[in-house]
Enzyme design. Structure first.
Site: not given
Lengths: 651, 197, 111, 377
Positions: A271, A305-306, A258, A331, A110, A334, A172-173, A453, A145, A260, A81, A256
């Site tokens: 926006s 911080h993780h 990731e 943040t 293109d 925004k 790919s990315s 969790r 994950w 964002y 998941h 991290h």
């Protein structure tokens, strides 16, 4: 090969495919719009799978001590998941928008590398298929994950699939990131300076730079994990002195940014939508753009911080607490700018607007709970509980997904020339909002009440209150499932028989609405020249003597072609002189070679790896030597003086 | 050469810009391996450590790789002057030096294996082999690119006015070289000094 | 960013070789690189004491900049390329330096 | 530290609770947010119900942060709702455009600086809190070595040379410093995985890492039984890796230590004696694959105490629960069922070297073993 007579008269294996309709035309396409559409539908499939997995999770946890599925299956399901929603849904959902919108919004025909773009899509699809094939080949990964070593090194965790599958998705990315960065930097319409770019383009640029610098890090981490699991290397093995914390650092150095990578495209979409339906320009354009860039930049400096409860010391905990708090500032900027974009406007509550407002509201909650994580001593209580699960779903579901869905409703007329049903859209929004809060709101509480969790059952000893919250969460998923069906029905029905939208259904502001809906494969008959931020809006409205904006009569603006004229008045440009990149088999052929490589690496099975490598190399050679119909890409394109600037896209 | 270049926003060729964008990201790739290597410098699990390095031997193969950058840039220079005969000669020379470097690496790996340093021995060994191995893979890809460039000039697929293709491969090749400049110092020379001290 | 937008495209186009050095200069640079390498290797044979490691780092930096600046034409090309390369380099150094510092000095003791 | 008895009344946070209560009328969402504070005391493993200084400190820090977050939440959502209501397009709209405001520098500086100041205010006590929770406790403290295994906890008291499992017995009002690591099997870190030690009412969690030593301070203010769980996902039976902390008054604790330090008495006759023989306790070594003593230590006074691969059973019957907090020792039937087929009671991977295998014991053997185990007071 010359400009006048293309080499297409000689057919050979290296001739380029020419089908314009049907299956072949899709699997060989290099058109960014078609690739974007393929991304979108692939995302829908994986979203369904990921949603089904969340259904299993919530069914198991609906009551205490349930055993609908075994712990073994449950662990595979929650791992898949997470992987599905992060790597196969939210990230590629953003990529779908990059593909479809970036060229249109910057006035290009293109992307910079159309075949590389097709390659990125196939790598994504095959990476997803590879990951899911694990269910049939001895079990899906079940090490979560985050893939923490040394648990991930244990054979029973099936994490070899994870290491190799994510590697494919990373390729790919990364290739997509190079492609989009070059496209945005180098293919903007004349006059489209950085400070005139639509905010979505800004956020795309930042996102793709994040991808560019974050993907290599996870690539290394995955290589190390794979060498440890498959070849017996010792990177994370404590027995010989390997440090499991190294995995955590590398993973979150990627992980991290990731976060964002997933949220910034959503911020860009919102926006775009809020100004259109507020009938006002974005409040504080420069601040929003630079806050986005700042988030991207600081986003690289907060990874630990993780790991506040991991084996890191008090100095590191303090330093990363400070940097984490600091990132709340841009943040917040925004959020206030979005609110004040609505302030004083005339708000039209279309479905995209509803979802955008929902985004601002829900994302604020996720942002606030994020700040509470930075309070390190208490983070030790929240970490790895359902409080964290609530937090990141408020950011990624209430945030990213709300905005991405807003984008679907908003640009649907662009893609199809039809409108989605507003009535069903409203039903979708309100059920989605309700189901979402019902599912994830109670998790804040159950987490603080001590529910960890990743537990295969809900322990009864946590008490009745926790059980109640879990039941609410599970009911929320039912609401969400119904809501998703409404959306799906709306989508299909509107594709078939939605009301015609016309070229500009929303009174939009940016130049993708200058093209027809749906756009011709060359996007713009004539590349627009940009002289303002919100160029399209400025072509429709001018200021009167008092400085009050008034609509310009069709065709009336002296130095601008009007929307209708641009969209329909093609005059001598019927598209025949515009050179577009040809379709190609080779991205697909090359990507297929990664299947044997990937399965070969599981074993490892040397002959299978060898076969795949040879296949990939053949695909690569086919790619570089296949002819280009209208002349090699290094040849000057001169025969049509009015030919598009952006026709020079490398093929 | 390319008319199209003048028509892009920045006046740059897409492919060259793309190559630079990609090379920028490669530092993050090699940097992570180098960090793991530094972290595990002393973590030899009782097996061989940095004392196993043969600095004179590695110096020679490092020097060969460094000089291949010279022949690479000469090949590009010849291509810009449309001198395809010289260009092909320098391309072959570059690929040859790359092959010598790779051969040296294979030899080095074999010697280390015989002396008891293998991938599964210790985190130090894993860090060393995987870092230098991935660098070697980059060299190998570079050789493939050079050889295909060579053969494509023979068949006329790469034309005298397409020196951008040589330049692109050159950028990649030089990049692989400067990564080795870092690796040679950080992986071989400095640890060797530290061990003596 | 604005500088990259306004600069003269002709200067940046890859094919314009007039500003680039010729083979003679390339060989000269290669000779300097060879000398620097010899100096590096000499630390293996000669004892430079405490100076050795700073010396090696400086030599590495000079070699890096020379290859990037001359062989990769960074000195003659648009500044954007250099920013991409050095942005990646310093980004990597910064991130991994912090990681190594945290792991080496603020981690948990081994058992 | 305040004195509390269980069950606890509503939280006693005088300064902060009143303003929250007043805001409950604002909307249902706020009721939900308030519920977060109110309901937090009703769960036995609640992180919002501290019972010792190492949980109280973080709690006293987070409550004001929650209040600030709540204020910001109300502010932002209020602004959104206000804008949505006030600036919606009216049915009688004339189609003209609203004023085209592009920004307001003063406002933007304002909402950049104010959040930064608030965060700076939170940052100071956060950093203080980090050091005060992680540093060694002041004054005297008890040290306990903790080893996280798949899927149970091993505790060793170096001061008394006591091994026990899953139930951590501590004296009231005395700081306890846990020295933690992870290993599998036995004390070999080779295949250990990361766990996280977490008893929410006593302290926040701290990861337990194979090959490394991490520390956690806990302290209980009341004689009570505290629930905890492994909080870092550790594979198949992660959820079945519970922790119990039993805090005793000093006298009770001393008595407990005395009992634990004494060797197990081996029964000499009856069913329990057969059980002891089956267990292999006299040999205290591996006398065959089905010997319990191959994995579990019952120290009968011979030689040194050494940790086994599985939990130490020397004073098994003095505990309340077995199998990492899953089953009651009192419940003989559960013990019997466990011996019949352990992996059926709790998912384990004996084939992978972690967890207890099914030993295919006969009913007679099970009767004898149960009698023996329950005699290990």
């Amino acid at each position: 090969m010359s400009q006048s007579t293309p080499t297409t008269s000689r057919r050979s294996v290296f001739s380029r495919p020419r089908a314009e309709k049907g299956f072949t035309s899709w699997i060989t396409t290099t058109d960014h719009k078609r690739i974007g559409i393929m991304y979108f539908f692939t995302v829908l499939v994986f979203f369904t799978l990921g949603g089904a997995e969340s259904g299993v999770i919530r069914a198991q946890l609906a009551q205490a001590e349930m055993d609908l599925v075994t712990a073994e299956i449950y662990n595979q399901v929650f791992t898949m998941h997470g992987l599905t929603m992060v790597f196969l849904v939210v990230m590629p959902f953003g990529a779908a928008f990059f593909n479809y919108l970036i060229p249109l919004q910057i006035g290009a025909r293109d992307v910079a590398f159309p075949r590389l773009n097709a390659f990125s899509y196939w790598m994504y699809l095959f990476g997803g298929i590879f990951l899911y094939s694990s269910f049939l080949l001895g079990g899906a990964p079940n090490g979560a994950w985050t893939g923490y070593a040394p648990l991930a090194l244990d054979g029973v965790s099936n994490m070899a699939f994870y290491a190799i599958g994510l590697q494919l998705l990373g390729v790919s990315s990364l290739s997509a990131a190079v492609n989009f960065i070059v496209t945005i930097l180098n293919m903007r319409a004349p006059g489209l300076t950085f400070m005139r770019m639509p905010m979505f383009i800004w956020m795309s640029l930042v996102t793709n730079f994040l991808l560019l610098f974050a993907m290599p890090i996870i690539a290394v981490a995955l290589f190390m994990l794979q060498f440890d699991t498959v070849f017996g290397a010792q990177f994370f093995n404590p027995a010989t002195g390997g440090d499991p914390i190294l995995w955590q650092h590398l993973f979150w150095l990627f992980g991290h940014p990731e976060v964002y990578i997933m949220i910034l495209p959503a911020m860009g979409i919102v926006s775009e939508i809020l100004p259109v339906f507020s009938r006002k320009p974005l409040f504080g354009y420069a601040a929003v753009a630079f806050a986005g860039a700042a988030i991207g930049f600081i986003g690289f400096g907060v990874w630990a911080h993780h790991m506040f409860t991991s084996a890191i010391g008090p100095v590191a905990r303090s330093a990363f607490a400070l940097s984490t708090m600091f990132i709340a500032v841009p943040t917040g900027i925004k959020i206030f700018n979005w609110v004040f974009t609505m302030w004083g406007g005339k708000l039209r509550f279309t479905t995209p607007m509803l979802f955008s407002i929902g985004f601002v509201s829900m994302f604020t909650i996720g942002g606030l709970s994020g700040v509470t994580h930075a309070v390190v001593p208490h983070n030790a209580q929240q970490h790895d509980t359902y409080y964290v699960v609530a937090h990141f779903h408020y950011v990624l579901f209430g945030g990213a997904l709300f905005a991405l869905i807003a984008g679907v409703y908003y640009w649907f007329p662009k893609v199809t020339g039809r409108l989605m049903s507003e009535k069903l859209g409203r039903v979708h929004f309100w059920t989605w909002l309700l189901g979402f809060n019902l599912t994830f709101g109670p998790m804040h509480m159950s987490g603080l009440l001590g529910q960890p969790r990743r537990t295969a059952v809900l322990p009864a000893e946590l008490g009745g209150t926790v059980e109640l919250y879990n039941l609410l969460s599970s009911l929320g998923v039912v609401v969400l499932a119904v809501s998703a069906l409404v959306f799906l029905f709306n989508l299909i029905a509107s594709i078939r028989a939605g009301a015609a939208s016309g070229p500009d259904p929303w009174d939009a502001r940016t130049i993708e609405w200058l093209s027809e809906s749906p756009p011709k494969h060359y996007n713009f008959a004539e590349i627009p020249v940009v002289s303002h931020r919100d160029e399209f809006w400025h072509r429709k409205y001018a200021e009167d003597a008092a400085g009050q904006p008034v609509a310009v009569p069709a065709g009336g603006s002296e130095d601008h072609v009007t929307a209708e004229a641009a969209a329909h008045g093609e005059g001598d440009h019927d598209g025949h002189h515009i050179h577009m990149p040809d379709p190609s088999y080779w991205p697909l052929v090359m990507c297929l070679g990664f299947f044997p490589v990937a399965y070969g690496l599981l074993g490892p099975t040397p002959w299978l790896i060898g076969l795949g490598v040879v296949w990939v190399i053949i695909g690569f050679f086919g790619w570089i030597i296949e002819p280009v119909a209208e002349g090699d890409d290094d040849d000057p394109i001169v025969e049509d003086p009015a030919a598009p600037r952006s026709g020079v896209a490398a093929h | 050469m390319t008319a199209g270049v003048h028509e892009t926003t920045l006046g740059l060729d897409h492919r060259k810009l793309g190559m630079w964008v990609f090379l920028g990201s490669e530092f993050l790739f090699f940097g992570a391996f180098v960090s793991a290597y530094i972290l595990y410098l002393d973590t030899t699990a009782g097996g061989p450590g940095v004392e196993i390095f043969d600095i004179p031997f590695t110096s020679i193969s490092s020097f060969v790789l460094l000089m291949s950058s010279l022949t690479m840039v000469l090949a590009h220079n010849a291509h810009t002057r449309r001198d395809m005969r010289r260009m092909r000669m320098w391309i072959l020379a570059t690929a040859g030096q790359g092959a010598v470097f790779l051969g040296g690496q294979i030899f080095e790996f074999t010697v280390f294996y015989k002396e008891g340093l293998n991938l599964t021995q210790s985190p130090f060994a894993s860090g060393f082999f995987v870092l230098t191995g991935f660098h070697g893979l980059h060299v190998f890809v570079g050789i493939l690119l050079l050889l295909s460039l060579y053969s494509l000039t023979l068949t006329g697929k790469v034309k005298p006015d397409q020196d951008l293709k040589t330049e692109m491969i050159g950028l990649y090749w030089h990049f692989v070289d400067i990564i080795w400049v870092i690796i040679f110092t950080v992986v071989y020379l400095i640890p060797d000094l530290l061990m003596e001290a | 960013m604005s500088t990259t937008e306004t600069h003269d495209p002709a200067q940046a186009a890859g094919g314009h070789v007039d500003h680039h050095p010729g083979p003679r200069e390339y060989v000269r640079i290669a000779i300097i690189l060879a000398i620097l390498t010899a100096l590096e290797v000499s630390t293996y044979f000669v004892d430079f004491g405490a100076l050795a490691i700073p010396l090696l780092v400086v030599l590495m930096g000079i070699k890096f900049v020379m290859v990037a600046g001359f062989f990769m034409h960074l000195r003659f090309d648009t500044k954007l390329y250099g920013r991409l390369l050095y942005g990646g380099l310093f980004g990597a150094i910064g991130l991994y330096a912090i990681t190594l510092i945290v792991m080496s000095f603020d981690g948990a003791p081994r058992v | 530290m305040r004195d509390r008895t269980k069950p606890l009344p509503a939280p006693t946070l005088p300064g902060t609770r009143a303003p929250i209560r007043r805001r409950t009328r604002v909307g249902t969402i706020l009721v939900l947010a308030l519920g977060l504070f109110l309901a937090s005391c009703s769960a036995p493993q609640s992180a919002m119900d501290p019972a010792g200084p190492y949980a109280q400190g973080p709690h006293d820090l987070i409550v004001p942060v929650f209040v600030i977050a709540l204020v910001v939440f109300i502010l932002v959502q209020g602004l959104i709702i206000f804008a949505v209501v006030k600036f919606r397009r009216r049915p009688d709209d004339d189609g003209s455009l609203p004023a085209q405001v592009h920004g307001n520098t003063r406002l933007e500086i304002f909402w950049t600086v104010i959040p930064a100041l608030i965060l700076a205010g939170i940052a100071v006590p956060t950093v203080q809190g980090i050091f005060s929770t992680m540093n060694e406790p002041d004054g005297e403290y008890l040290t306990v070595e903790v080893v996280g295994h798949r899927w149970w906890w091993e505790f060793y008291y170096p001061d008394f040379d006591i091994y026990t499992a899953n139930e951590l017995v501590i004296p009231v009002d005395t700081p306890v410093r846990l020295e933690m690591t992870a290993a599998d099997p036995g004390r070999d870190p080779a295949r250990g995985v990361i766990h996280s030690f977490w008893i929410p009412r006593l302290a926040g969690k701290q990861d337990v890492v194979p090959g490394q030593q991490t520390y956690l301070n806990i302290q209980a203010s009341e004689a009570d039984r505290y629930l905890g769980m492994c909080a870092e996902y550790c594979g198949l039976s992660h959820v079945n890796m519970r922790i119990r902390a039993e805090s005793l008054e000093q006298g009770d604790f001393d008595a407990w230590v005395d009992n634990q330090m004494s060797p197990a008495v081996t029964p000499t006759d009856g069913l329990a004696a057969q059980g002891a023989e089956l267990f292999g306790v006299e040999h205290n070594t591996d006398i065959g694959a089905r010997s319990c003593a191959a994995c579990h230590q019952v120290w009968n006074g011979d030689g040194a105490r050494v940790p086994g691969v599985g939990p130490d059973l020397t004073h098994f019957a003095s505990r309340e629960e077995f199998a990492a907090g899953l089953f009651d020792v009192d419940d003989e039937e559960q013990l019997r069922e466990w011996l019949r087929d352990p992996p059926a009671m709790k998912p384990m991977q004996p084939e992978n070297g972690v967890g207890m295998p099914n030993l295919n014991l006969t009913e007679e053997e099970i009767d004898a073993l149960v009698a023996y185990l329950l005699a290990l007071e």
